[in-house]
Design a protein around this motif. Structure first.
Motif, PDB file in Angstrom:
ATOM      1  N   GLU A   1       0.826  -1.208   0.000  1.00  0.00           N
ATOM      2  CA  GLU A   1       0.000   0.000   0.000  1.00  0.00           C
ATOM      3  C   GLU A   1       0.861   1.259   0.000  1.00  0.00           C
ATOM      4  N   ASN A   2       1.913   1.242   0.833  1.00  0.00           N
ATOM      5  CA  ASN A   2       2.813   2.406   0.859  1.00  0.00           C
ATOM      6  C   ASN A   2       3.511   2.603  -0.484  1.00  0.00           C
ATOM      7  N   LEU A   3       3.927   1.477  -1.084  1.00  0.00           N
ATOM      8  CA  LEU A   3       4.580   1.553  -2.386  1.00  0.00           C
ATOM      9  C   LEU A   3       3.619   2.084  -3.453  1.00  0.00           C
ATOM     10  N   GLU A   4       2.355   1.615  -3.394  1.00  0.00           N
ATOM     11  CA  GLU A   4       1.355   2.059  -4.360  1.00  0.00           C
ATOM     12  C   GLU A   4       1.086   3.559  -4.213  1.00  0.00           C
ATOM     13  N   MET A   5       1.006   4.035  -2.972  1.00  0.00           N
ATOM     14  CA  MET A   5       0.782   5.463  -2.733  1.00  0.00           C
ATOM     15  C   MET A   5       1.949   6.288  -3.284  1.00  0.00           C
ATOM     16  N   LYS A   6       3.177   5.805  -3.064  1.00  0.00           N
ATOM     17  CA  LYS A   6       4.333   6.549  -3.571  1.00  0.00           C
ATOM     18  C   LYS A   6       4.350   6.578  -5.090  1.00  0.00           C
ATOM     19  N   LEU A   7       4.071   5.427  -5.709  1.00  0.00           N
ATOM     20  CA  LEU A   7       4.042   5.379  -7.174  1.00  0.00           C
ATOM     21  C   LEU A   7       2.961   6.288  -7.743  1.00  0.00           C
ATOM     22  N   THR A   8       1.767   6.246  -7.109  1.00  0.00           N
ATOM     23  CA  THR A   8       0.663   7.098  -7.582  1.00  0.00           C
ATOM     24  C   THR A   8       1.024   8.576  -7.466  1.00  0.00           C
ATOM     25  N   LYS A   9       1.644   8.936  -6.356  1.00  0.00           N
ATOM     26  CA  LYS A   9       2.023  10.336  -6.143  1.00  0.00           C
ATOM     27  C   LYS A   9       3.063  10.785  -7.165  1.00  0.00           C
ATOM     28  N   ASN A  10       4.087   9.933  -7.387  1.00  0.00           N
ATOM     29  CA  ASN A  10       5.126  10.282  -8.360  1.00  0.00           C
ATOM     30  C   ASN A  10       4.558  10.382  -9.769  1.00  0.00           C
TER      31      ASN A  10
END
Length: 317
Positions: A37-46
């Motif tokens: 989930e944290n990785l997905e949030m970071k990817l979405t933000k980037n």
């Protein structure tokens, strides 16, 4: 210790070892899900930041391109207006040349040489007039619209076209303006102080016509066609200040020479009771009745030939 207590102790002691292993796997699964989930949030933000930056760059490039195109179109309009001014200057020079030629013809020169020279000059004037007329094939002249200080000829042209059933934009009009010498202004008594009619007390109160140069000839042809259908078009509903409503007339724009020829031909046609005389693509035509031949009038000499129907004048079908 009671029997029930012994039973509970035995149930606890008999828990299989793989249950502890199952709990650890669940914890690991939860932790792994949290990491994803944290990785997905970071990817979405980037990804959102990169898309936003790309969109900003595209907008900037589009704005730069639009500004460049607008500047080029504006320059083209200015160049074309300058070209129209040069044409008017050529017409004036042509009239001056004709005047000088008339003076020259009165001098005592050799008859044969004078005749040849006059013929050559006349041919050159005719060719120049034809070229000038071709340059006006995208133009119309509008008569009958009152003139006010601070008016926008382009806005008037767009509003008039809309009234005639044609939607125009500013880019469809190369140049729109009043033609002829500007007359003195006097107040008209209209309540709006900014509305002042242009009137010359020393001349008839006939307003200057508006000439409109279109970017495409098809627009001019469509406007003239609709004007012929709506012959009763007036100055009402054109967004003008208070004024006496007048009928609006639209015509092809002719060179000075062709206007003179057309005026003389119309006067003689009225005298001879010819029913039809008109212009098309800068050329002048006459017809005596619905069933008679159509004649082209290219010069003042043709006027007498056409309306007296000399045998050596061939009709234009």
């Amino acid at each position: 210790m009671s029997c029930e207590d012994v039973t509970q102790d035995m149930s606890i002691a008999s828990v299989p070892m793989d249950q502890a292993t199952t709990i650890s796997i669940q914890q690991f699964s939860s932790l792994l899900e949290s990491k994803f989930e944290n990785l997905e949030m970071k990817l979405t933000k980037n990804l959102s930041i990169e898309i936003s930056a790309a969109m900003d760059m595209l907008k900037k490039e589009l704005n730069d391109t639009t500004d460049l195109l607008f500047a080029q179109v504006t320059q083209m309009k200015n160049d074309l207006c300058t070209y129209r001014d040069r044409i008017n200057k050529l017409e004036s020079e042509n009239s001056s040349l004709h005047s000088k030629l008339s003076q020259l013809s009165k001098q005592n020169l050799d008859a044969a040489a004078t005749s040849s020279m006059l013929k050559t000059i006349k041919q050159l004037q005719s060719e120049l007039n034809e070229r000038d007329q071709v340059s006006l094939l995208n133009d119309v002249e509008v008569y009958g619209i009152p003139e006010f200080e601070g008016e926008s000829a382009t806005h008037i042209a767009i509003t008039l076209a809309k009234k005639l059933g044609i939607t125009l934009e500013e880019r469809d009009i190369v140049c729109a303006r009043r033609i002829g010498p500007k007359r003195r202004s006097i107040t008209t008594g209209v309540s709006n102080d900014s509305s002042r009619l242009i009137v010359d007390k020393d001349r008839p109160t006939r307003t200057r016509p508006i000439t409109i140069s279109f970017a495409r000839r098809s627009l001019r042809d469509e406007l003239l066609k609709n004007a012929r259908v709506r012959r009763g078009t007036s100055t009402s509903d054109l967004g003008l200040p208070n004024h006496d409503v007048k009928r609006v007339h639209l015509h092809e724009r002719l060179t000075h020479k062709n206007r003179v020829i057309f005026g003389k031909a119309r006067a003689l046609a009225k005298t001879k009771q010819w029913r039809f005389i008109w212009t098309r693509d800068g050329k002048i035509y006459a017809r005596q009745s619905d069933s008679s031949n159509v004649y082209a009038i290219r010069s003042e000499e043709d006027i007498e030939s056409v309306f007296t129907l000399l045998p050596n004048h061939n009709p234009t079908v």
